[in-house]
Scaffold this motif. Structure first.
Motif, short mmCIF file in Angstrom:
data_model
loop_
_atom_site.label_atom_id
_atom_site.label_comp_id
_atom_site.label_asym_id
_atom_site.label_seq_id
_atom_site.Cartn_x
_atom_site.Cartn_y
_atom_site.Cartn_z
N TRP A 174 -5.22 5.65 0.55
CA TRP A 174 -3.78 5.87 0.39
C TRP A 174 -3.08 5.79 1.74
O TRP A 174 -3.67 6.05 2.78
N PHE A 175 -1.82 5.45 1.69
CA PHE A 175 -0.89 5.81 2.75
C PHE A 175 0.44 6.11 2.10
O PHE A 175 0.97 5.30 1.33
N VAL A 176 0.95 7.31 2.39
CA VAL A 176 2.27 7.71 1.91
C VAL A 176 3.13 7.96 3.14
O VAL A 176 2.76 8.78 3.98
N GLY A 177 4.22 7.22 3.24
CA GLY A 177 5.06 7.35 4.41
C GLY A 177 6.53 7.28 4.05
O GLY A 177 6.90 6.84 2.96
N TYR A 178 7.37 7.70 5.01
CA TYR A 178 8.80 7.70 4.73
C TYR A 178 9.60 7.57 6.01
O TYR A 178 9.13 7.88 7.12
N THR A 179 10.79 7.06 5.85
CA THR A 179 11.82 7.03 6.88
C THR A 179 13.01 7.80 6.33
O THR A 179 12.97 8.23 5.17
N PRO A 180 14.08 7.96 7.08
CA PRO A 180 15.25 8.62 6.49
C PRO A 180 15.82 7.88 5.30
O PRO A 180 16.48 8.48 4.45
#
Length: 733
Positions: A579-585
């Motif tokens: 998995w990779f779970v990522g976010y930006t604004p």
């Protein structure tokens, strides 16, 4: 003679009265029959619906699903394929040809054509075949009396004629003609002239030529017999009959008739490109369809003419598909059955902007991105443990945990990836390197206040399904399941300052009359499930997963534009899931890879990080970089000191050791006259009492052992070895 004349007059008067009496009797009988017939007709028509009822003539109408632009058609859901049009959207050849063929006195009668009835009787008695139903009667039969359509009786005919006359008093001729043209069966499950034009000739009804119009006009007389796909010869003969009637009624000229008759059928049948009416973005679109069916019944969805505007962004969906396809084409996959799934969410609205539920919808319609069962989340779940710890007043930057292994839990030994030992790390660095043993110690140490139950509660607040979550200590390692949509929504909560919005694929739903049934155009209503302070503190920790050069396991996810991001890698036992779970604004995205049967072993790779990086980079291209909205620090009031030693404490301990060694060395030096009493002298005294020196206190030496945190960039840095760095490898153990 007089008596005879009187007798004759008497007989004459008697005969006259007899005739009068007979006629009166006949009249009475006739009147009685008339009254009986009228009474019977009244009885037959007593339950007829009113033609003034606006829903009386509602027909099955397909529902359409659109992308967020309101024009890109994703699916058409129907039992009968129908697309209503207005009179200006229909070829004049269709309008005039239909009247010439089906009801040439349409504009003269009042719904029932008595001349037509007489003509039909004569034709049928002479061995021919001709109907007498007007266009208005046919429309009534196909709509409001459709349940009686196959009934052959005087009663049904009387009811039909009654409603036809009532309709003519309310609607104009052109309105009735268009009602008919939008309703009639044109074969191949096409209802209405527009659906027929698109299906048989791939054109709009307004663009039909004379020959094409005549072919379609001929079909409703017998939709199977005159179906041009199934029975082309019959259809051609029927078309020519229609052309003849169009000529006779002055709709076309002789030259036009000759030219049209000389043409072949020249069909251009529009093949169905979708699956069950689903054309584009099939995993996402079928998900939306199923969501709609949970709210509205089957009849309303497939016959109610709903207009459903979704949240999917065609451009972003294209970027997602390209990013995934790049990996499929890379030649780097672990196995042929390896697949990818992802969900891209706008955390500020809850809108699902892109979704991939697997490799091939037509091969397997099970949607990994939205499945109720989900897949094990691996170390991506550690973000929820961090959240719980911060809420309980534990400072992740200053609280240190023992990150050596193994740790025994319920009889099982938990290790870090590759059985590495990382010594004492702050919770922030422990997260960056994804130390399993450190997180297990945090959740099992009763003095921390962090428990499996409290971590589960956090995950539920952030949108995960509690039914899929247990309360074993290994919950922190992601042994329980979630899907990419839930994970993208959960991490999006951090991006939105602690406001959670359940991800949705539906922006707006209207019914056939334009009434708004669902309106999410302003975004899903959010709920503050964690404070903005906690959310920002979690984000600061998860930034380290990407940007911490010494410990971060997701360096490959860093965006080339310099846009700040945060996230977490995840790996499950035997590398079945990555998995990779990522976010930006601006965006939150969860990417998963594995196999549907959980058979593939993936080892270490950055597939998910690369997909995330490529997708987010494309979506934000040309936009100014944004920072996460800062917030005040949480109230770090916990008395919990962690299970490891801080760097300051380790430095102090090391200083004390050196001072102690120096003192012992001085003492030993004064007893040199009796060398045998202290074997080894300076080199064998205190140093010998601690085999291996300080690096030997924790097995592992320079590969991450010791009680001090490794210096950035040194050989003891986990990020530079097999334990992490840009490879993103950690395991749930």
């Amino acid at each position: 003679m007089k008596p005879r004349r009187k007798q004759r007059e008497k007989r004459a008067h008697a005969g006259l009265w007899a005739i009068i009496i007979v006629l009166a009797g006949i009249g009475l009988v006739g009147y009685g029959c008339y009254q009986g017939v009228m009474s019977l007709i009244d009885d037959w028509c007593a339950d007829l619906p009113s033609v003034q009822n606006t829903t009386a003539f509602d027909l099955p109408e397909q529902s359409t699903i659109y992308a967020n632009d309101g024009t890109t058609v994703l699916a058409e859901l129907y039992m009968e394929k129908r697309e209503p049009v207005t009179i200006d959207q229909v070829s004049p050849y269709v309008l005039k040809g239909t009247v010439a063929t089906e009801d040439e006195r349409f504009y003269d009668h009042g719904g029932v054509d008595l001349q037509g009835i007489v003509r039909a009787v004569v034709v049928n008695l002479s061995g021919g075949q001709e109907g007498a139903s007007t266009i208005t009667q046919q429309y009534v039969r196909n709509t409001i009396l459709s349940s009686e359509m196959n009934e052959i009786s005087i009663k049904r005919k009387v009811r039909e004629m009654t409603l036809a006359e009532e309709m003519e008093q309310i609607y104009s001729k052109d309105q009735i003609l268009m009602m008919y043209l939008n309703t009639i069966n044109y074969g191949d499950n096409c209802y209405g002239i527009q659906a027929a034009a698109k299906h048989y000739y791939s054109v709009n009804a307004s663009d039909l030529t004379i020959a094409q119009a005549a072919t379609l006009i001929g079909i409703p007389n017998s939709p199977t017999m005159y179906n041009p796909v199934v029975n082309p010869d019959n259809a051609l003969d029927r078309r020519n009959v229609v052309l003849s009637r169009m000529l006779t009624n002055g709709v076309i000229t002789q030259e036009e008739y000759d030219a049209a008759k000389a043409e072949d059928l020249n069909l251009n049948v529009q093949e169905e490109t979708g699956t069950n009416g689903v054309y584009l973005y099939k995993y996402f679109t079928s998900y939306v369809r199923d969501q709609i069916l949970e709210t509205y019944d089957h009849e309303q969805v497939f016959q109610g003419g709903l207009q459903i505007v979704t949240t999917i962004d065609p451009e972003m969906q294209g970027y997602a598909e390209a990013a995934v396809q790049k990996q499929y084409d890379s030649g780097r996959l672990a196995a042929s059955n390896q697949e990818f799934a992802l969900t891209l969410v706008d955390p500020n609205t809850g809108f699902i902007k892109a979704m991939i539920g697997g490799k091939d919808y037509d091969a397997d319609q099970y949607n990994i991105a939205t499945s109720n069962s989900g897949t094990q989340t691996g170390s991506t779940f550690k973000a929820f443990t961090i959240t719980d710890a911060i809420e309980k007043g534990i400072n992740p930057q200053t609280t240190y945990m023992n990150c050596n292994g193994p740790v025994e839990v319920n009889g099982s030994k938990i290790y870090n990836y590759g059985k590495q030992n990382y010594g004492s790390l702050s919770i922030a660095n422990m997260t960056a390197v994804s130390s399993n043993t450190g997180f297990i110690r945090l959740i099992t140490d009763t003095s921390s206040g962090v428990t499996p139950e409290s971590v589960k509660s956090v995950a539920e607040r952030l949108g995960l399904d509690g039914d899929n979550l247990g309360t074993a200590p290994t919950i922190t390692l992601g042994v329980y399941n979630a899907n990419t949509t839930q994970m993208a929504g959960a991490y999006g909560t951090f991006a939105a300052g602690g406001v959670h919005r359940d991800p949705t694929g539906i922006m707006k739903v209207t019914d056939r009359s334009g009434n708004v049934l669902v309106d999410n155009t302003a975004g899903v209503e959010g709920k503050q499930v964690i404070t903005d302070s906690v959310a920002y503190a979690v984000t600061q920790v998860l930034e380290g997963v990407i940007y911490n050069a010494s410990y971060g396991t997701a360096n490959a996810a860093a965006l080339p534009s310099g846009q700040i991001a945060a996230g977490k890698t995840g790996t499950t036992d035997d590398w079945h899931d990555l998995w990779f779970v990522g976010y930006t604004p601006q965006l939150s995205c969860a990417v998963w890879t594995g196999s549907r049967d959980n058979s593939v072993q993936l080892e270490t790779n950055t597939w998910c990080q690369e997909i995330w990086r490529d997708l987010i980079s494309a979506c934000l291209q040309g936009q100014p970089n944004e920072d996460f909205k800062s917030a005040s620090a949480p109230n770090y009031n916990s008395a919990y000191k962690g299970s490891g030693k801080s760097e300051d404490e380790d430095e102090e301990k090391e200083k004390e050791k050196k001072e102690e060694e120096a003192t012992e060395g001085t003492t030993e030096g004064t007893t040199e006259e009796t060398p045998g009493e202290t074997p080894g002298g300076t080199t064998g005294g205190a140093a010998g009492e601690t085999p291996g020196g300080t690096t030997g206190e924790t097995p592992g030496g320079t590969t991450g052992g010791g009680t001090t945190a490794p210096d950035p960039g040194s050989s003891s840095t986990p990020g530079s070895g097999t334990a992490g760095g840009s490879s993103g490898t950690d395991t749930a153990g």
